[in-house]
Design an enzyme around this catalytic site. Structure first.
Site, PDB file in Angstrom:
ATOM      1  N   GLU A   1       3.205  13.313   3.604  1.00  0.00           N
ATOM      2  CA  GLU A   1       3.239  13.127   2.125  1.00  0.00           C
ATOM      3  C   GLU A   1       3.904  13.807   1.183  1.00  0.00           C
ATOM      4  O   GLU A   1       4.094  13.760   0.124  1.00  0.00           O
ATOM      5  CB  GLU A   1       1.736  12.839   1.665  1.00  0.00           C
ATOM      6  CG  GLU A   1       1.157  11.335   1.887  1.00  0.00           C
ATOM      7  CD  GLU A   1       0.795  11.312   3.538  1.00  0.00           C
ATOM      8  OE1 GLU A   1       0.319  12.225   3.895  1.00  0.00           O
ATOM      9  OE2 GLU A   1       1.113  10.270   4.407  1.00  0.00           O
TER      10      GLU A   1
ATOM     11  N   HIS B   1       2.373  12.156  17.781  1.00  0.00           N
ATOM     12  CA  HIS B   1       2.099  12.255  16.215  1.00  0.00           C
ATOM     13  C   HIS B   1       2.778  13.339  15.510  1.00  0.00           C
ATOM     14  O   HIS B   1       3.318  13.524  14.382  1.00  0.00           O
ATOM     15  CB  HIS B   1       0.857  12.144  16.032  1.00  0.00           C
ATOM     16  CG  HIS B   1       0.390  11.833  14.720  1.00  0.00           C
ATOM     17  ND1 HIS B   1       0.694  10.489  14.271  1.00  0.00           N
ATOM     18  CD2 HIS B   1      -0.128  12.439  13.766  1.00  0.00           C
ATOM     19  CE1 HIS B   1       0.525  10.531  12.824  1.00  0.00           C
ATOM     20  NE2 HIS B   1      -0.285  11.699  12.373  1.00  0.00           N
TER      21      HIS B   1
ATOM     22  N   ARG C   1       0.256  33.103  10.629  1.00  0.00           N
ATOM     23  CA  ARG C   1       1.366  33.284   9.599  1.00  0.00           C
ATOM     24  C   ARG C   1       0.910  32.616   8.150  1.00  0.00           C
ATOM     25  O   ARG C   1       1.456  32.555   7.420  1.00  0.00           O
ATOM     26  CB  ARG C   1       2.313  31.895  10.098  1.00  0.00           C
ATOM     27  CG  ARG C   1       3.162  32.516  11.443  1.00  0.00           C
ATOM     28  CD  ARG C   1       3.776  31.280  12.221  1.00  0.00           C
ATOM     29  NE  ARG C   1       4.616  31.980  13.135  1.00  0.00           N
ATOM     30  CZ  ARG C   1       4.137  32.422  14.343  1.00  0.00           C
ATOM     31  NH1 ARG C   1       2.836  32.669  14.472  1.00  0.00           N
ATOM     32  NH2 ARG C   1       4.694  33.033  15.329  1.00  0.00           N
TER      33      ARG C   1
ATOM     34  N   PHE D   1      11.274  24.508   2.057  1.00  0.00           N
ATOM     35  CA  PHE D   1      10.501  24.057   3.295  1.00  0.00           C
ATOM     36  C   PHE D   1       9.621  24.968   3.613  1.00  0.00           C
ATOM     37  O   PHE D   1       9.982  26.114   4.379  1.00  0.00           O
ATOM     38  CB  PHE D   1      11.561  23.770   4.446  1.00  0.00           C
ATOM     39  CG  PHE D   1      10.725  22.812   5.441  1.00  0.00           C
ATOM     40  CD1 PHE D   1      10.342  21.954   5.435  1.00  0.00           C
ATOM     41  CD2 PHE D   1      10.636  23.673   6.777  1.00  0.00           C
ATOM     42  CE1 PHE D   1       9.859  20.986   6.657  1.00  0.00           C
ATOM     43  CE2 PHE D   1      10.060  23.027   7.798  1.00  0.00           C
ATOM     44  CZ  PHE D   1       9.709  21.807   7.836  1.00  0.00           C
TER      45      PHE D   1
ATOM     46  N   ASP E   1      -2.463  16.177  21.333  1.00  0.00           N
ATOM     47  CA  ASP E   1      -1.890  15.812  22.484  1.00  0.00           C
ATOM     48  C   ASP E   1      -0.983  14.458  22.499  1.00  0.00           C
ATOM     49  O   ASP E   1      -0.638  14.260  23.817  1.00  0.00           O
ATOM     50  CB  ASP E   1      -3.287  14.951  22.806  1.00  0.00           C
ATOM     51  CG  ASP E   1      -4.540  15.934  23.237  1.00  0.00           C
ATOM     52  OD1 ASP E   1      -4.255  17.053  23.381  1.00  0.00           O
ATOM     53  OD2 ASP E   1      -5.650  15.437  22.870  1.00  0.00           O
ATOM     54  N   THR E   2      -0.621  13.823  21.373  1.00  0.00           N
ATOM     55  CA  THR E   2       0.154  12.774  21.571  1.00  0.00           C
ATOM     56  C   THR E   2       1.509  13.367  20.825  1.00  0.00           C
ATOM     57  O   THR E   2       1.719  14.425  20.230  1.00  0.00           O
ATOM     58  CB  THR E   2      -0.363  11.570  20.608  1.00  0.00           C
ATOM     59  OG1 THR E   2      -0.137  11.857  19.253  1.00  0.00           O
ATOM     60  CG2 THR E   2      -1.647  11.318  21.146  1.00  0.00           C
TER      61      THR E   2
ATOM     62  N   VAL F   1       1.377  21.831  10.137  1.00  0.00           N
ATOM     63  CA  VAL F   1       0.850  20.742  11.286  1.00  0.00           C
ATOM     64  C   VAL F   1       0.970  21.619  12.687  1.00  0.00           C
ATOM     65  O   VAL F   1       1.564  22.361  13.139  1.00  0.00           O
ATOM     66  CB  VAL F   1       2.540  20.076  11.234  1.00  0.00           C
ATOM     67  CG1 VAL F   1       2.150  18.813  12.127  1.00  0.00           C
ATOM     68  CG2 VAL F   1       2.947  19.733   9.890  1.00  0.00           C
ATOM     69  N   VAL F   2      -0.149  21.254  13.221  1.00  0.00           N
ATOM     70  CA  VAL F   2      -0.372  21.686  14.675  1.00  0.00           C
ATOM     71  C   VAL F   2      -0.272  20.685  15.620  1.00  0.00           C
ATOM     72  O   VAL F   2      -0.866  19.745  15.304  1.00  0.00           O
ATOM     73  CB  VAL F   2      -1.935  22.342  14.581  1.00  0.00           C
ATOM     74  CG1 VAL F   2      -2.274  22.673  15.837  1.00  0.00           C
ATOM     75  CG2 VAL F   2      -2.095  23.565  13.394  1.00  0.00           C
TER      76      VAL F   2
HETATM   77  N1  LIG Z   1      -2.164  15.894  11.980  1.00  0.00           N
HETATM   78  C1  LIG Z   1      -1.683  16.644  10.805  1.00  0.00           C
HETATM   79  C2  LIG Z   1      -1.238  15.787   9.712  1.00  0.00           C
HETATM   80  N2  LIG Z   1      -1.369  14.597   9.833  1.00  0.00           N
HETATM   81  C3  LIG Z   1      -1.451  13.718   8.499  1.00  0.00           C
HETATM   82  C4  LIG Z   1       0.128  13.267   8.394  1.00  0.00           C
HETATM   83  O1  LIG Z   1       0.531  14.260   7.713  1.00  0.00           O
HETATM   84  C5  LIG Z   1      -0.191  12.033   7.202  1.00  0.00           C
HETATM   85  O2  LIG Z   1      -0.900  12.426   6.448  1.00  0.00           O
HETATM   86  C6  LIG Z   1      -0.590  10.628   7.884  1.00  0.00           C
HETATM   87  O3  LIG Z   1      -0.124  10.386   9.090  1.00  0.00           O
HETATM   88  C7  LIG Z   1      -0.566   9.538   6.744  1.00  0.00           C
HETATM   89  O4  LIG Z   1       0.785   9.313   6.424  1.00  0.00           O
HETATM   90  N3  LIG Z   1      -0.657  16.355   8.592  1.00  0.00           N
HETATM   91  C8  LIG Z   1      -0.629  17.727   8.310  1.00  0.00           C
HETATM   92  O5  LIG Z   1       0.001  18.108   7.443  1.00  0.00           O
HETATM   93  N4  LIG Z   1      -0.847  18.627   9.512  1.00  0.00           N
HETATM   94  C9  LIG Z   1      -1.352  18.204  10.427  1.00  0.00           C
HETATM   95  O6  LIG Z   1      -1.491  18.847  11.526  1.00  0.00           O
HETATM   96  C1  LIG Z   2      -0.033  16.556  14.231  1.00  0.00           C
HETATM   97  C2  LIG Z   2      -0.968  15.635  14.560  1.00  0.00           C
HETATM   98  O1  LIG Z   2      -1.292  14.878  13.650  1.00  0.00           O
HETATM   99  C3  LIG Z   2      -2.003  15.922  15.584  1.00  0.00           C
HETATM  100  O2  LIG Z   2      -2.943  16.498  15.155  1.00  0.00           O
HETATM  101  C4  LIG Z   2      -2.211  14.531  16.238  1.00  0.00           C
HETATM  102  O3  LIG Z   2      -3.196  14.717  17.333  1.00  0.00           O
HETATM  103  P1  LIG Z   2      -2.992  14.147  18.759  1.00  0.00           P
HETATM  104  O4  LIG Z   2      -1.793  14.069  18.949  1.00  0.00           O
HETATM  105  O5  LIG Z   2      -4.017  14.619  19.522  1.00  0.00           O
HETATM  106  O6  LIG Z   2      -3.583  12.610  17.973  1.00  0.00           O
END
Ligand SMILES: Nc1c(NC[C@H](O)[C@H](O)[C@H](O)CO)[nH]c(=O)[nH]c1=O
Ligand SMILES: CC(=O)[C@@H](O)COP(=O)(O)O
Length: 170
Positions: free
Chosen positions: A65, A95, A134, A120, A92-93, A88-89
């Site tokens: 967002e 995503h 970090r 950024f 498993d998928t 962002v960490v």
């Molecule tokens: N898993 C992480 C997310 N996931 C959420 C997405 O950013 C987003 O809010 C959702 O997909 C709805 O559009 N966001 C992070 O900033 N860090 C993560 O590790």
């Molecule tokens: C970066 C992500 O949104 C992550 O946390 C999603 O976790 P998963 O891939 O195990 O569903």
């Protein structure tokens, strides 16, 4: 002056539901929050050392967002620079790749489309430990670096625009 903004959930979860979250998930969520706070603190503190006087902080639900809010703020005409910070960490998928890809290209687009530097400052990590390192840990605090980048790029554009050597924003 500093102002903080965040969205409101109309249907807030009942108190008991939050407490029912699995302990590991809760610990991870708290760690992310702590890292985000330390990261933001360094960003704002460093900016102020460089003479930044007005800071607005807008909290978004997730890094995906960041672009829409950063672009709207950049186009609002009130800021010399916007810094998009997030953590962002990898899970498993796949995503992770979707969130990182969307945040990266979206922030770049917000910057080039508005003419206002959108920095950024998103940490893209394989582990939570890398993120904490970090955000005030053994590798430093990338929030401060993002603040310096914002000040430097904002000042460069102000200078070039003042001399008629760069297009005005928006
Ligand atoms: N898993 C992480 C997310 N996931 C959420 C997405 O950013 C987003 O809010 C959702 O997909 C709805 O559009 N966001 C992070 O900033 N860090 C993560 O590790
Ligand atoms: C970066 C992500 O949104 C992550 O946390 C999603 O976790 P998963 O891939 O195990 O569903």
């Amino acid at each position: 002056m500093m102002a903080a903004h965040s969205g409101r959930l109309v249907a807030a979860p009942a108190q008991g539901q939050a407490a029912a979250a699995a302990p590991a998930r809760r610990r991870a969520a708290l760690a992310v929050r702590a890292a985000g706070k330390a990261y933001e603190g360094s960003l704002v503190g460093t900016g102020m050392k460089f003479g930044v006087v007005d800071v607005d902080v807008a909290w978004v639900p997730g890094s995906f967002e960041l672009p829409v809010v950063a672009k709207a703020m950049a186009k609002g005409g009130k800021y010399d620079a916007v810094v998009a910070i997030g953590v962002v960490v990898r899970g498993d998928t796949t995503h992770y790749d979707a969130v990182v890809g969307g945040a990266t290209s979206g922030v770049l687009n917000a910057s080039t489309d508005s003419g206002v530097p959108v920095i950024f400052g998103v940490l893209t990590c394989d582990t939570m430990e890398q993120a904490l390192d970090r955000a005030g840990g053994k590798v430093g605090n990338k929030g401060g670096e993002a603040a310096v980048t914002a000040v430097e790029t904002g000042s460069l554009l102000r200078q070039l625009r003042g001399e008629g050597k760069a297009a005005q924003p928006w």
